[in-house]
Design a protein around this motif. Sequence first.
Motif, PDB file in Angstrom:
ATOM      1  N   VAL A 240       0.838  -1.203   0.000  1.00  0.00           N
ATOM      2  CA  VAL A 240       0.000   0.000   0.000  1.00  0.00           C
ATOM      3  C   VAL A 240       0.873   1.253   0.000  1.00  0.00           C
ATOM      4  O   VAL A 240       0.598   2.225  -0.721  1.00  0.00           O
ATOM      5  CB  VAL A 240      -0.945   0.015   1.216  1.00  0.00           C
ATOM      6  N   LEU A 241       1.945   1.235   0.783  1.00  0.00           N
ATOM      7  CA  LEU A 241       2.842   2.393   0.828  1.00  0.00           C
ATOM      8  C   LEU A 241       3.481   2.651  -0.530  1.00  0.00           C
ATOM      9  O   LEU A 241       3.645   3.802  -0.946  1.00  0.00           O
ATOM     10  CB  LEU A 241       3.929   2.178   1.884  1.00  0.00           C
ATOM     11  N   ALA A 242       3.835   1.578  -1.234  1.00  0.00           N
ATOM     12  CA  ALA A 242       4.432   1.737  -2.568  1.00  0.00           C
ATOM     13  C   ALA A 242       3.430   2.356  -3.538  1.00  0.00           C
ATOM     14  O   ALA A 242       3.774   3.223  -4.351  1.00  0.00           O
ATOM     15  CB  ALA A 242       4.911   0.384  -3.087  1.00  0.00           C
ATOM     16  N   ILE A 243       2.171   1.929  -3.450  1.00  0.00           N
ATOM     17  CA  ILE A 243       1.120   2.490  -4.304  1.00  0.00           C
ATOM     18  C   ILE A 243       0.944   3.981  -4.015  1.00  0.00           C
ATOM     19  O   ILE A 243       0.878   4.807  -4.940  1.00  0.00           O
ATOM     20  CB  ILE A 243      -0.215   1.742  -4.079  1.00  0.00           C
ATOM     21  N   CYS A 244       0.890   4.334  -2.740  1.00  0.00           N
ATOM     22  CA  CYS A 244       0.707   5.738  -2.367  1.00  0.00           C
ATOM     23  C   CYS A 244       1.889   6.584  -2.816  1.00  0.00           C
ATOM     24  O   CYS A 244       1.721   7.710  -3.298  1.00  0.00           O
ATOM     25  CB  CYS A 244       0.518   5.856  -0.859  1.00  0.00           C
ATOM     26  N   ASP A 245       3.081   6.038  -2.654  1.00  0.00           N
ATOM     27  CA  ASP A 245       4.286   6.781  -3.015  1.00  0.00           C
ATOM     28  C   ASP A 245       4.342   7.089  -4.505  1.00  0.00           C
ATOM     29  O   ASP A 245       4.849   8.131  -4.920  1.00  0.00           O
ATOM     30  CB  ASP A 245       5.519   5.976  -2.601  1.00  0.00           C
ATOM     31  N   ARG A 246       3.810   6.197  -5.346  1.00  0.00           N
ATOM     32  CA  ARG A 246       3.873   6.363  -6.802  1.00  0.00           C
ATOM     33  C   ARG A 246       2.554   6.841  -7.392  1.00  0.00           C
ATOM     34  O   ARG A 246       2.407   6.907  -8.620  1.00  0.00           O
ATOM     35  CB  ARG A 246       4.257   5.028  -7.465  1.00  0.00           C
ATOM     36  N   PHE A 247       1.608   7.208  -6.543  1.00  0.00           N
ATOM     37  CA  PHE A 247       0.274   7.568  -7.009  1.00  0.00           C
ATOM     38  C   PHE A 247       0.304   8.719  -8.017  1.00  0.00           C
ATOM     39  O   PHE A 247      -0.330   8.660  -9.071  1.00  0.00           O
ATOM     40  CB  PHE A 247      -0.612   7.950  -5.811  1.00  0.00           C
ATOM     41  N   HIS A 248       1.045   9.767  -7.712  1.00  0.00           N
ATOM     42  CA  HIS A 248       1.086  10.946  -8.591  1.00  0.00           C
ATOM     43  C   HIS A 248       1.685  10.597  -9.951  1.00  0.00           C
ATOM     44  O   HIS A 248       1.223  11.112 -10.987  1.00  0.00           O
ATOM     45  CB  HIS A 248       1.890  12.060  -7.933  1.00  0.00           C
ATOM     46  N   VAL A 249       2.703   9.734  -9.955  1.00  0.00           N
ATOM     47  CA  VAL A 249       3.332   9.335 -11.218  1.00  0.00           C
ATOM     48  C   VAL A 249       2.317   8.625 -12.110  1.00  0.00           C
ATOM     49  O   VAL A 249       2.237   8.879 -13.317  1.00  0.00           O
ATOM     50  CB  VAL A 249       4.542   8.416 -10.953  1.00  0.00           C
ATOM     51  N   VAL A 250       1.526   7.740 -11.507  1.00  0.00           N
ATOM     52  CA  VAL A 250       0.498   7.015 -12.268  1.00  0.00           C
ATOM     53  C   VAL A 250      -0.572   7.984 -12.766  1.00  0.00           C
ATOM     54  O   VAL A 250      -0.980   7.937 -13.934  1.00  0.00           O
ATOM     55  CB  VAL A 250      -0.147   5.914 -11.394  1.00  0.00           C
ATOM     56  N   ALA A 251      -1.030   8.875 -11.880  1.00  0.00           N
ATOM     57  CA  ALA A 251      -2.070   9.846 -12.262  1.00  0.00           C
ATOM     58  C   ALA A 251      -1.614  10.715 -13.424  1.00  0.00           C
ATOM     59  O   ALA A 251      -2.381  11.008 -14.349  1.00  0.00           O
ATOM     60  CB  ALA A 251      -2.438  10.720 -11.061  1.00  0.00           C
ATOM     61  N   ARG A 252      -0.351  11.118 -13.391  1.00  0.00           N
ATOM     62  CA  ARG A 252       0.185  11.970 -14.453  1.00  0.00           C
ATOM     63  C   ARG A 252       0.318  11.200 -15.769  1.00  0.00           C
ATOM     64  O   ARG A 252       0.033  11.723 -16.845  1.00  0.00           O
ATOM     65  CB  ARG A 252       1.544  12.521 -14.024  1.00  0.00           C
ATOM     66  N   GLN A 253       0.743   9.927 -15.664  1.00  0.00           N
ATOM     67  CA  GLN A 253       0.914   9.119 -16.865  1.00  0.00           C
ATOM     68  C   GLN A 253      -0.418   8.874 -17.572  1.00  0.00           C
ATOM     69  O   GLN A 253      -0.489   8.828 -18.802  1.00  0.00           O
ATOM     70  CB  GLN A 253       1.564   7.776 -16.501  1.00  0.00           C
ATOM     71  N   LEU A 254      -1.490   8.752 -16.802  1.00  0.00           N
ATOM     72  CA  LEU A 254      -2.804   8.510 -17.394  1.00  0.00           C
ATOM     73  C   LEU A 254      -3.281   9.656 -18.283  1.00  0.00           C
ATOM     74  O   LEU A 254      -4.150   9.465 -19.133  1.00  0.00           O
ATOM     75  CB  LEU A 254      -3.835   8.274 -16.282  1.00  0.00           C
ATOM     76  N   LEU A 255      -2.697  10.831 -18.083  1.00  0.00           N
ATOM     77  CA  LEU A 255      -3.099  11.981 -18.894  1.00  0.00           C
ATOM     78  C   LEU A 255      -2.553  11.905 -20.314  1.00  0.00           C
ATOM     79  O   LEU A 255      -3.011  12.628 -21.198  1.00  0.00           O
ATOM     80  CB  LEU A 255      -2.612  13.276 -18.236  1.00  0.00           C
ATOM     81  N   HIS A 256      -1.568  11.019 -20.533  1.00  0.00           N
ATOM     82  CA  HIS A 256      -0.914  10.945 -21.841  1.00  0.00           C
ATOM     83  C   HIS A 256      -1.275   9.622 -22.525  1.00  0.00           C
ATOM     84  O   HIS A 256      -0.541   8.647 -22.452  1.00  0.00           O
ATOM     85  CB  HIS A 256       0.600  11.073 -21.679  1.00  0.00           C
ATOM     86  N   ARG A 257      -2.422   9.615 -23.182  1.00  0.00           N
ATOM     87  CA  ARG A 257      -2.872   8.420 -23.898  1.00  0.00           C
ATOM     88  C   ARG A 257      -2.753   8.640 -25.395  1.00  0.00           C
ATOM     89  O   ARG A 257      -2.829   9.770 -25.887  1.00  0.00           O
ATOM     90  CB  ARG A 257      -4.327   8.092 -23.538  1.00  0.00           C
ATOM     91  N   ARG A 258      -2.568   7.569 -26.115  1.00  0.00           N
ATOM     92  CA  ARG A 258      -2.431   7.658 -27.561  1.00  0.00           C
ATOM     93  C   ARG A 258      -3.731   8.105 -28.217  1.00  0.00           C
ATOM     94  O   ARG A 258      -4.815   7.758 -27.775  1.00  0.00           O
ATOM     95  CB  ARG A 258      -2.017   6.287 -28.123  1.00  0.00           C
ATOM     96  N   GLU A 259      -3.566   8.889 -29.268  1.00  0.00           N
ATOM     97  CA  GLU A 259      -4.685   9.318 -30.100  1.00  0.00           C
ATOM     98  C   GLU A 259      -5.766  10.032 -29.292  1.00  0.00           C
ATOM     99  O   GLU A 259      -6.961   9.940 -29.606  1.00  0.00           O
ATOM    100  CB  GLU A 259      -5.276   8.114 -30.852  1.00  0.00           C
ATOM    101  N   ASN A 260      -5.361  10.702 -28.220  1.00  0.00           N
ATOM    102  CA  ASN A 260      -6.293  11.496 -27.405  1.00  0.00           C
ATOM    103  C   ASN A 260      -7.475  10.691 -26.888  1.00  0.00           C
ATOM    104  O   ASN A 260      -8.612  11.178 -26.825  1.00  0.00           O
ATOM    105  CB  ASN A 260      -6.797  12.703 -28.201  1.00  0.00           C
ATOM    106  N   ARG A 261      -7.201   9.442 -26.531  1.00  0.00           N
ATOM    107  CA  ARG A 261      -8.283   8.602 -25.996  1.00  0.00           C
ATOM    108  C   ARG A 261      -8.713   9.101 -24.616  1.00  0.00           C
ATOM    109  O   ARG A 261      -7.944   9.741 -23.900  1.00  0.00           O
ATOM    110  CB  ARG A 261      -7.825   7.141 -25.902  1.00  0.00           C
ATOM    111  N   ALA A 262      -9.963   8.753 -24.254  1.00  0.00           N
ATOM    112  CA  ALA A 262     -10.504   9.168 -22.960  1.00  0.00           C
ATOM    113  C   ALA A 262      -9.672   8.578 -21.833  1.00  0.00           C
ATOM    114  O   ALA A 262      -9.126   7.482 -21.949  1.00  0.00           O
ATOM    115  CB  ALA A 262     -11.959   8.708 -22.837  1.00  0.00           C
ATOM    116  N   THR A 263      -9.557   9.311 -20.728  1.00  0.00           N
ATOM    117  CA  THR A 263      -8.746   8.846 -19.613  1.00  0.00           C
ATOM    118  C   THR A 263      -9.366   9.314 -18.305  1.00  0.00           C
ATOM    119  O   THR A 263     -10.404   9.985 -18.298  1.00  0.00           O
ATOM    120  CB  THR A 263      -7.299   9.360 -19.734  1.00  0.00           C
TER     121      THR A 263
END
Length: 385
Positions: A240-263
């Motif tokens: 759980v601590l690892a998930i929390c520590d990397r949460f922002h990185v995952v959230a930011r990565q989700l903003l960059h999807r191919r072909e402007n797909r919904a996220t």
Amino acid sequence: MASLKEIAVSLLAKVQKLQETLTPDLTGLQQKCAAVTKAAETVAQSWSGSSMGYHSELYYRNFEHPPLGAEFSPEWGGIHGIPAGWQKRSSDEVKAHIEKAATVSMTDIEKGAETALSETKALHSEIVTEISGLHTYPGLEQEKKLLSELEKFKWGITVNEYMDANMPKTYMSRDSEAVYQGVKLSAHLYYAGVVFEKNSECTAIQSFFIAATRLLRQIELNAGPMGLSDGAEQQPVKAVLAICDRFHVVARQLLHRRENRATLEITDEYDVQDLLHALLRLYFDDIRPEEWTPSYGGGSSRMDFLLKGHDIVVEAKMTRKGLTAKEVSEQLIIDAAKYRQHAECKTLICLVYDPGALIKNPRGIERDLAKLSGNGLEIVCIITP
């Protein structure tokens, strides 16, 4: 003798203090580097384009872009005499023109970067020395890897590396005099390389703060009195601590999807809970969202996630206008009191997502809330990024 966790906490405070001190200076230096780079690029347009001998020193008129038909020919060079408008410029003349155009002193950039780098390297040396014992510490494999990376930290790109990447690899000229003199470095390219080196040092310092903070933060969370060793019973907590520590990185990565797909764009606390729920599924099968807590102070409330069978409760919050440091602290203190009465809550992990940096002293709040641990309840607060 101080514990590994206590050493990490002390060093983390030093990292944060130096980062706070140097950040305005680094920003100013990077702005100056950008101005000099732009000026050097403009001067490059007035250059002969040849690194052979005296060709490398030729610039058109007062560092002007040569008009059509007045360009310098590296192939013919000065065989028939140096073309009209082209003249040799000394290194000092080129430097003075660049500094005037950029309204920046190269010396100020070099001294500023040297001072910042010296202070940061001293702290780097202290960190890798003080926590070198981590390599012999049981468990904490991820932290050992981060320490190894920090020990080999590279402080930017040198001017020589810049030159190797930007100097021409092949040369051709009929001008025997220039060929005989050999390859020479043009002044504007040298000064562009110097500011590139200094800018990269500033960037490296900023990267060091991020890397050091992550390492020391993970040691603070995963070692010491909290007992978060590599024992089997603690693996769910570490997950759980690892998930929390990397949460922002995952959230930011989700903003960059191919072909402007919904996220999923994180805009409120419900979005935080949805993404956190999905990430928890990586490690846990039985996740009970919105379990009721026992009555406290005349009422009951819902917890965000109960990890059934692990005695872990995960609470998620997101800062916003009206919910900053004071309000978050008050809410978490109330939550901790409620969860103490829950039979299946032995560890409370609070994720506070603060993308707008509304909390000015996140590590201080985390430590204050950790002090509430006791009476059968371990409390860990993670404020990210």
